[in-house]
Design a protein around this motif. Structure first.
Motif, PDB file in Angstrom:
ATOM      1  N   PRO A 136       0.807  -1.225   0.000  1.00 29.58           N
ATOM      2  CA  PRO A 136       0.000   0.000   0.000  1.00 29.58           C
ATOM      3  C   PRO A 136       0.838   1.272   0.000  1.00 29.58           C
ATOM      4  O   PRO A 136       0.347   2.338  -0.376  1.00 29.58           O
ATOM      5  CB  PRO A 136      -0.818  -0.119   1.298  1.00 29.58           C
ATOM      6  CG  PRO A 136       0.002  -0.991   2.186  1.00 29.58           C
ATOM      7  CD  PRO A 136       0.684  -1.962   1.272  1.00 29.58           C
ATOM      8  N   GLN A 175      -9.484   7.536  -4.160  1.00 36.69           N
ATOM      9  CA  GLN A 175      -9.018   6.149  -4.167  1.00 36.69           C
ATOM     10  C   GLN A 175     -10.191   5.217  -4.439  1.00 36.69           C
ATOM     11  O   GLN A 175     -11.169   5.205  -3.698  1.00 36.69           O
ATOM     12  CB  GLN A 175      -8.377   5.795  -2.825  1.00 36.69           C
ATOM     13  CG  GLN A 175      -7.742   4.428  -2.762  1.00 36.69           C
ATOM     14  CD  GLN A 175      -6.369   4.397  -3.411  1.00 36.69           C
ATOM     15  OE1 GLN A 175      -5.706   5.417  -3.494  1.00 36.69           O
ATOM     16  NE2 GLN A 175      -5.966   3.237  -3.864  1.00 36.69           N
ATOM     17  N   SER A 178      -8.482  -1.119  -4.228  1.00 34.70           N
ATOM     18  CA  SER A 178      -7.298  -1.252  -3.366  1.00 34.70           C
ATOM     19  C   SER A 178      -7.256  -0.158  -2.302  1.00 34.70           C
ATOM     20  O   SER A 178      -6.186   0.390  -2.017  1.00 34.70           O
ATOM     21  CB  SER A 178      -6.013  -1.235  -4.201  1.00 34.70           C
ATOM     22  OG  SER A 178      -6.031  -2.237  -5.184  1.00 34.70           O
ATOM     23  N   TYR A 179      -8.393   0.145  -1.707  1.00 33.46           N
ATOM     24  CA  TYR A 179      -8.441   1.218  -0.711  1.00 33.46           C
ATOM     25  C   TYR A 179      -7.634   0.806   0.525  1.00 33.46           C
ATOM     26  O   TYR A 179      -7.869  -0.263   1.093  1.00 33.46           O
ATOM     27  CB  TYR A 179      -9.890   1.502  -0.311  1.00 33.46           C
ATOM     28  CG  TYR A 179     -10.066   2.808   0.417  1.00 33.46           C
ATOM     29  CD1 TYR A 179     -10.511   3.937  -0.251  1.00 33.46           C
ATOM     30  CD2 TYR A 179      -9.773   2.917   1.774  1.00 33.46           C
ATOM     31  CE1 TYR A 179     -10.680   5.140   0.406  1.00 33.46           C
ATOM     32  CE2 TYR A 179      -9.924   4.117   2.442  1.00 33.46           C
ATOM     33  CZ  TYR A 179     -10.374   5.231   1.745  1.00 33.46           C
ATOM     34  OH  TYR A 179     -10.524   6.426   2.404  1.00 33.46           O
ATOM     35  N   PRO A 180      -6.667   1.617   0.965  1.00 31.28           N
ATOM     36  CA  PRO A 180      -5.831   1.232   2.118  1.00 31.28           C
ATOM     37  C   PRO A 180      -6.664   1.061   3.378  1.00 31.28           C
ATOM     38  O   PRO A 180      -7.496   1.912   3.701  1.00 31.28           O
ATOM     39  CB  PRO A 180      -4.843   2.399   2.235  1.00 31.28           C
ATOM     40  CG  PRO A 180      -5.521   3.557   1.562  1.00 31.28           C
ATOM     41  CD  PRO A 180      -6.331   2.963   0.456  1.00 31.28           C
ATOM     42  N   SER A 181      -6.427  -0.026   4.089  1.00 30.38           N
ATOM     43  CA  SER A 181      -7.234  -0.360   5.259  1.00 30.38           C
ATOM     44  C   SER A 181      -6.342  -0.843   6.394  1.00 30.38           C
ATOM     45  O   SER A 181      -5.380  -1.573   6.173  1.00 30.38           O
ATOM     46  CB  SER A 181      -8.263  -1.451   4.903  1.00 30.38           C
ATOM     47  OG  SER A 181      -9.072  -1.039   3.813  1.00 30.38           O
ATOM     48  N   THR A 190      -3.323  -3.312   1.449  1.00 21.99           N
ATOM     49  CA  THR A 190      -4.145  -3.030   0.291  1.00 21.99           C
ATOM     50  C   THR A 190      -5.003  -4.265   0.033  1.00 21.99           C
ATOM     51  O   THR A 190      -4.477  -5.347  -0.227  1.00 21.99           O
ATOM     52  CB  THR A 190      -3.284  -2.685  -0.947  1.00 21.99           C
ATOM     53  OG1 THR A 190      -4.141  -2.546  -2.084  1.00 21.99           O
ATOM     54  CG2 THR A 190      -2.240  -3.751  -1.229  1.00 21.99           C
TER      55      THR A 190
END
Length: 304
Positions: A136, A175, A178-181, A190
């Motif tokens: 990510p 975004q 692959s939204y950063p979590s 990701t």
């Protein structure tokens, strides 16, 4: 004791295509990934009869977990009948003897690219996601050595800055996939190239999710009942794609993630991205006895 007693009869290939050493390594890495949710584990990605970048990471995980009793389902961007999905499904069945299915409720192992099925998965099911880029931080730190040090220090300030810049420039977070979590309150991951619509499905889910990138040689996991929280600011809530008012032109289903299909007259029609759920909806409307499972979303609103 003789040498013959210590050897096995010659076979053209190992069960499940991968050799025993590769499977042992993958199992060890999967256990480590489950123990440290969201943390990337390196592994020696083996060669499989598929070009890297077309699902080799997910395929290796599936080949390691599969057995003759495992019922397998393979999805490519929501569809079971695409060339990639059909090829992987046929290969898994040929090298393992495992039965295959298109129905999410019947599957024990689900390998997917870009989507999570609309029907809620059970505790005894395993979801394997193919990941093209597992890092990510790549967009904010191209040096992978420094990026891994940032993961070790939980230094994700640049990720927050990137999201803030998107809001300032565009008025919202741009975004998409692959939204950063944040996983389990510690590691940012990701979540494959799944859309924002699917990210909430990982939060406190009953099933095990394993994410594998064969080209990048990284594997990570989201264990059952684990927190997966998209990075958001307190005053800018997380928003999924606005598909609540869209209706599938084929099945009539409404309130699920749709694919837009351009028409000759310049307009657009919409079809359910989860193709098998659409087929089941059509069959139920025609009076067939079809088992439709509970879904993550109802009329575009998350229900779980």
């Amino acid at each position: 004791m003789t040498l013959a007693s210590l050897t096995k009869p010659w076979a053209p290939m190992s069960y499940g295509f991968l050799d025993a050493s590769a499977k042992r390594e993958l199992r060890r890495k999967m256990v480590k990934a489950v123990c440290v949710p969201g943390c990337q584990m390196p592994y020696a990605s083996r060669e499989v009869p598929m070009a890297r970048g077309w699902g080799t990471g997910g395929l290796q995980v599936s080949l390691t977990l599969i057995n003759p009793q495992t019922c397998v389902k393979v999805i490519d961007q929501g569809a079971d009948d695409s060339v990639n999905a059909a090829s992987i499904r046929r290969f898994l069945s040929r090298v393992s003897g495992a039965p295959v299915t298109l129905d999410t409720l019947q599957a024990d192992l689900i390998q997917s690219r870009h989507r999570i099925p609309e029907e809620i998965l059970r505790e005894d099911q395993v979801l394997v996601l193919q990941v093209p880029n597992p890092e990510p931080l790549r967009s904010v730190q191209p040096n992978m050595s420094i990026a891994r040090q940032m993961h070790g220090d939980a230094d994700y300030g640049r990720m927050w800055l990137q999201l803030y810049e998107q809001i300032v420039r565009s008025g919202r977070v741009m975004q998409g996939a692959s939204y950063p979590s944040m996983v389990n309150g510690r590691h940012v991951m990701t979540p494959s190239p799944i859309p924002r619509w699917d990210v909430p499905k990982l939060h406190m889910a009953k099933h095990l999710t394993i994410l594998s990138a064969g080209r990048e040689k990284r594997i990570f996991a989201v264990p059952p009942y684990c927190r997966v929280e998209p990075l958001v600011f307190d005053d800018v809530p997380y928003r999924v794609e606005d598909h609540a008012g869209l209706t599938c032109s084929r099945s009539g289903a409404k309130g699920f993630f749709m694919n837009e299909v351009p028409q000759d007259d310049g307009t657009s029609a919409f079809e359910l991205s989860d193709s098998e759920y659409g087929v089941k909806s059509i069959r139920r409307a025609e009076g067939d006895p079809v088992d439709l499972g509970d879904t993550w979303y109802t009329n575009g609103e998350l229900t779980k």
